[in-house]
Design a protein around this motif. Structure first.
Motif, PDB file in Angstrom:
ATOM      1  N   ALA A   1       0.874  -1.063   0.225  1.00  0.00           N
ATOM      2  CA  ALA A   1       0.043   0.109   0.216  1.00  0.00           C
ATOM      3  C   ALA A   1       0.925   1.152   0.012  1.00  0.00           C
ATOM      4  N   HIS A   2       1.114   1.802  -1.050  1.00  0.00           N
ATOM      5  CA  HIS A   2       2.180   2.770  -1.442  1.00  0.00           C
ATOM      6  C   HIS A   2       1.509   3.875  -2.003  1.00  0.00           C
ATOM      7  N   ASP A   3       1.961   5.105  -1.885  1.00  0.00           N
ATOM      8  CA  ASP A   3       1.668   6.355  -2.550  1.00  0.00           C
ATOM      9  C   ASP A   3       2.623   6.745  -3.787  1.00  0.00           C
ATOM     10  N   GLU A   4       2.071   6.720  -5.080  1.00  0.00           N
ATOM     11  CA  GLU A   4       2.978   6.861  -6.032  1.00  0.00           C
ATOM     12  C   GLU A   4       3.085   8.194  -6.661  1.00  0.00           C
ATOM     13  N   ARG A   5       2.539   9.024  -5.769  1.00  0.00           N
ATOM     14  CA  ARG A   5       2.574  10.310  -6.534  1.00  0.00           C
ATOM     15  C   ARG A   5       4.039  10.929  -6.861  1.00  0.00           C
TER      16      ARG A   5
ATOM     17  N   ASP B   1      -4.229 -13.372 -13.269  1.00  0.00           N
ATOM     18  CA  ASP B   1      -5.341 -13.924 -13.002  1.00  0.00           C
ATOM     19  C   ASP B   1      -6.301 -12.696 -12.526  1.00  0.00           C
ATOM     20  N   MET B   2      -7.183 -12.006 -13.303  1.00  0.00           N
ATOM     21  CA  MET B   2      -7.680 -10.497 -13.085  1.00  0.00           C
ATOM     22  C   MET B   2      -8.431 -10.472 -11.762  1.00  0.00           C
ATOM     23  N   PRO B   3      -9.193 -11.692 -11.568  1.00  0.00           N
ATOM     24  CA  PRO B   3     -10.107 -11.466 -10.185  1.00  0.00           C
ATOM     25  C   PRO B   3      -8.999 -11.031  -8.940  1.00  0.00           C
ATOM     26  N   TYR B   4      -7.838 -11.410  -9.056  1.00  0.00           N
ATOM     27  CA  TYR B   4      -6.794 -11.161  -7.826  1.00  0.00           C
ATOM     28  C   TYR B   4      -6.068  -9.926  -8.097  1.00  0.00           C
ATOM     29  N   LEU B   5      -6.241  -9.246  -9.066  1.00  0.00           N
ATOM     30  CA  LEU B   5      -5.624  -7.746  -9.259  1.00  0.00           C
ATOM     31  C   LEU B   5      -6.452  -6.672  -9.027  1.00  0.00           C
ATOM     32  N   ARG B   6      -5.916  -5.803  -8.491  1.00  0.00           N
ATOM     33  CA  ARG B   6      -6.863  -4.631  -8.247  1.00  0.00           C
ATOM     34  C   ARG B   6      -6.189  -3.274  -8.150  1.00  0.00           C
ATOM     35  N   LEU B   7      -6.172  -2.083  -8.528  1.00  0.00           N
ATOM     36  CA  LEU B   7      -5.752  -0.986  -8.563  1.00  0.00           C
ATOM     37  C   LEU B   7      -6.659   0.006  -7.537  1.00  0.00           C
TER      38      LEU B   7
ATOM     39  N   THR C   1      -3.161   9.007  -6.550  1.00  0.00           N
ATOM     40  CA  THR C   1      -2.753   8.139  -5.530  1.00  0.00           C
ATOM     41  C   THR C   1      -3.297   6.836  -5.557  1.00  0.00           C
ATOM     42  N   LYS C   2      -2.455   5.836  -6.072  1.00  0.00           N
ATOM     43  CA  LYS C   2      -3.200   4.425  -5.994  1.00  0.00           C
ATOM     44  C   LYS C   2      -2.241   3.378  -5.271  1.00  0.00           C
ATOM     45  N   THR C   3      -2.854   2.347  -5.228  1.00  0.00           N
ATOM     46  CA  THR C   3      -1.801   1.013  -4.805  1.00  0.00           C
ATOM     47  C   THR C   3      -2.442  -0.035  -5.372  1.00  0.00           C
ATOM     48  N   LEU C   4      -1.166  -0.969  -5.968  1.00  0.00           N
ATOM     49  CA  LEU C   4      -1.635  -1.994  -6.653  1.00  0.00           C
ATOM     50  C   LEU C   4      -1.894  -3.287  -5.579  1.00  0.00           C
TER      51      LEU C   4
END
Length: 217
Positions: free
Chosen positions: A3-7, A168-174, A203-206
């Protein structure tokens, strides 16, 4: 999950001149997209101090920092076989959490090699593209599940000319931590000329679950 801020990763390419009266310059948006995809794929987590305000800022981990189980070494160019292809699908399907459908993103160069395989060629030629995640895409069936193959022209821009991701897309989220917004700036170029610019900030987290269901080629 990271959980990181990518700004701080996104900001350097946001300080671009824009034309008077335009809501959003196309060059700024394209730079934003490239930086975001770079962070998603190659990002390395960490923290630093913003020199402008002294606040802590964070970098998010990308897929290459998270996926550890399935790092697949590609055969030499021109040597990919159907057995190789099936092994890739089998490897990402071994985890009990694996789903039946995966997204297969490939660089143009790798896509050309894969499309020449008889197993793949016939299916791509005989199937119509279907809507998947907002885009038209074709799928390849195997005994281990199906791959939705999509050519990603952005990989060469990220200096990955022969590259692929099985996701495996169900297990990925931005996850959006802070909504996208833009800031108008006045920057001083060499010679003292003042120019208008716009900075895009988001600001997102992968989030990646069950990393063994994904693969990097």
């Amino acid at each position: 999950w990271p959980a990181h801020d990518e700004r701080d990763r996104l900001q350097p390419c946001r300080h671009l001149p824009i034309d008077e009266g335009r809501e959003l310059d196309r060059r700024v948006f394209l730079a934003f997209v490239v930086e975001e995809e770079d962070a998603i794929v190659t990002g390395i987590g960490g923290e630093s101090t913003n020199p402008e305000n002294g606040e802590k800022q964070y970098m998010m981990n990308g897929l290459e920092s998270i996926i550890e189980s399935n790092l697949i070494e590609l055969p030499a160019k021109g040597n990919i076989t159907e057995v190789n292809f099936l092994e890739w699908v089998e490897q990402t399907s071994a985890d009990k959490q694996s789903t039946e459908e995966k997204l297969f993103l490939v660089s143009p160069s790798l896509a050309t090699e894969i499309a020449s395989l008889n197993l793949v060629k016939g299916q791509l030629q005989n199937r119509r593209a279907e809507d998947y995640l907002g885009t038209k895409i074709k799928w390849i069936e195997t005994q281990f599940g199906s791959l939705r193959m999509r050519v990603h022209k952005g990989f060469p821009v990220l200096k990955r000319p022969r590259y692929g991701l099985i996701l495996d897309m169900p297990y990925l989220r931005l996850r959006e931590m802070e909504e996208l917004y833009t800031m108008k700036l006045m920057l001083e170029e060499a010679g003292g000329k003042r120019v208008k610019a716009r900075k895009m900030v988001e600001t997102k987290t992968l989030e990646v679950r069950y990393e063994a269901t994904h693969a990097i080629l």
